[in-house]
Enzyme design. Structure first.
Site, short mmCIF file in Angstrom:
data_model
loop_
_atom_site.label_atom_id
_atom_site.label_comp_id
_atom_site.label_asym_id
_atom_site.label_seq_id
_atom_site.Cartn_x
_atom_site.Cartn_y
_atom_site.Cartn_z
N ASN A 1 0.86 -1.19 0.00
CA ASN A 1 0.00 0.00 0.00
C ASN A 1 0.90 1.23 0.00
O ASN A 1 1.51 1.55 1.01
CB ASN A 1 -0.89 -0.05 1.25
N LYS B 1 0.06 4.25 -0.24
CA LYS B 1 -0.59 5.44 0.35
C LYS B 1 -0.44 6.63 -0.59
O LYS B 1 -0.38 6.44 -1.81
CB LYS B 1 -0.04 5.69 1.75
N HIS C 1 -9.23 1.00 5.70
CA HIS C 1 -7.89 1.21 6.26
C HIS C 1 -8.01 2.16 7.45
O HIS C 1 -8.82 3.09 7.43
CB HIS C 1 -6.96 1.79 5.20
N GLU D 1 -6.33 4.58 8.41
CA GLU D 1 -6.16 6.02 8.11
C GLU D 1 -7.48 6.61 7.61
O GLU D 1 -7.79 7.76 7.89
CB GLU D 1 -5.01 6.22 7.11
N GLU E 1 -4.64 -4.99 11.19
CA GLU E 1 -3.66 -3.92 11.30
C GLU E 1 -3.88 -3.16 12.60
O GLU E 1 -4.73 -2.24 12.65
CB GLU E 1 -3.81 -2.96 10.12
N GLY F 1 2.94 2.47 10.58
CA GLY F 1 3.85 3.60 10.34
C GLY F 1 4.66 4.01 11.55
O GLY F 1 5.29 5.06 11.56
N SER G 1 4.01 -1.88 10.23
CA SER G 1 5.47 -1.89 10.39
C SER G 1 6.10 -3.23 9.99
O SER G 1 7.10 -3.66 10.61
CB SER G 1 5.87 -1.49 11.81
P1 PGA Z 1 3.27 0.44 7.53
O1 PGA Z 1 1.74 0.61 7.02
O2 PGA Z 1 3.78 -0.84 6.95
O3 PGA Z 1 3.97 1.66 7.00
O4 PGA Z 1 3.20 0.39 9.02
C1 PGA Z 1 0.90 -0.50 6.94
C2 PGA Z 1 -0.44 -0.11 6.37
O5 PGA Z 1 -0.89 1.02 6.61
O6 PGA Z 1 -1.08 -0.91 5.68
#
Ligand code: PGA
Length: 254
Positions: free
Chosen positions: A13, A15, A98, A100, A170, A176, A216
């Site tokens: 992803n 983003k 997601h 976010e 997640e 992140g 992560s």
């Molecule tokens: P990240 O994001 O690997 O940067 O922690 C994972 C995600 O948002 O799917």
């Protein structure tokens, strides 16, 4: 090599990152690093505007393409929205819910559920994200939060549809942050998600559904997370922008 019961799926992803030039450089490098055929389903999920132009190069390299979001509706006066039907010719997967979008953009469980159906009725496979906030984990509510998200997102989904869907666990505090869940925590929640799917559908269905871990994931921790019995792949954010690292994560799922 992992002894897998289900086909592994590793998705990157991106983003709201990459220029078109950077995006095509990532695809070219992945094409060098990865064989065109693999036992792992590999999915690139770029920003909307790059989907159409990257699609052919990604497919030639053996990668599927996905989208990060879609509209709840199929068409109409919804300025700025992109429907699942518009994405369907190019995208095999669409991420829904997601964290976010849930937490920064205010997407409720109800909206997530409507989008799951929008994706499915347009013949695309949803990657349905669930996961708890840090305070919910610390107060012992992680499983109940995830259970509620699943009950809502999977309402009205048929057995055939859930078999094509992917559930991504997640934990919000791991996204992140550089702090992934421990393998024990990831396995415990993945097993819980599988049992919840078993309750909502049946055991055979829950045995088939694919569950990703996300948060992560990097080249160093992928091996321990992707060898867990109930984790069938990863949804990767930051590390998917680095093709060498992303390739190593894919290889950890072989
Ligand atoms: P990240 O994001 O690997 O940067 O922690 C994972 C995600 O948002 O799917």
């Amino acid at each position: 090599m992992t002894n897998r019961r289900r086909t592994a799926i590793v998705a990157g992803n991106w983003k709201m990152n990459t220029s078109l030039q950077q995006a095509s450089t990532i695809v070219s490098r992945l094409a060098e690093l990865q064989p065109t055929e693999s036992t792992v389903k590999r999915v690139l999920i770029p920003p909307f505007p790059w989907i159409v132009s990257l699609h052919s190069a990604a497919r030639e390299a053996g990668f599927l393409v996905g989208a990060q979001n879609c509209a709840s509706q199929d068409e109409g006066a919804f300025t700025g929205e992109v429907s699942a039907g518009m994405l369907a010719p190019y995208c095999s997967y669409i991420i829904v819910g997601h964290s976010e979008r849930r937490h920064l953009l205010g997407e409720s469980d109800d909206v997530v559920a409507v989008k799951v159906h929008a994706v499915l009725r347009n013949g695309v496979n949803p990657i349905i994200c669930v996961g708890e906030l840090l305070e919910e984990r610390e107060s012992g509510q992680a499983k109940s939060v995830v259970a509620c998200q699943l009950e809502s997102a999977l309402g009205g989904v048929t057995h055939e549809q859930i078999a094509k869907s992917v559930i991504a666990y997640e934990p919000v505090w791991a996204i992140g942050t550089g702090r992934s869940a421990t393998p024990d925590d990831a396995q415990e929640m993945a097993a819980f998600i599988r049992s919840k799917v078993g309750e909502l559908f049946d055991k055979a269905t829950s045995d088939r559904v694919r569950i990703q871990y996300g948060g992560s994931v990097n080249a160093a921790n992928a091996g321990s997370l992707l060898s867990l019995p109930d984790v069938d792949g990863a949804l990767v954010g930051g590390a998917s922008l680095k093709p060498d690292d992303f390739s190593a994560i894919i290889n950890a799922a072989l």
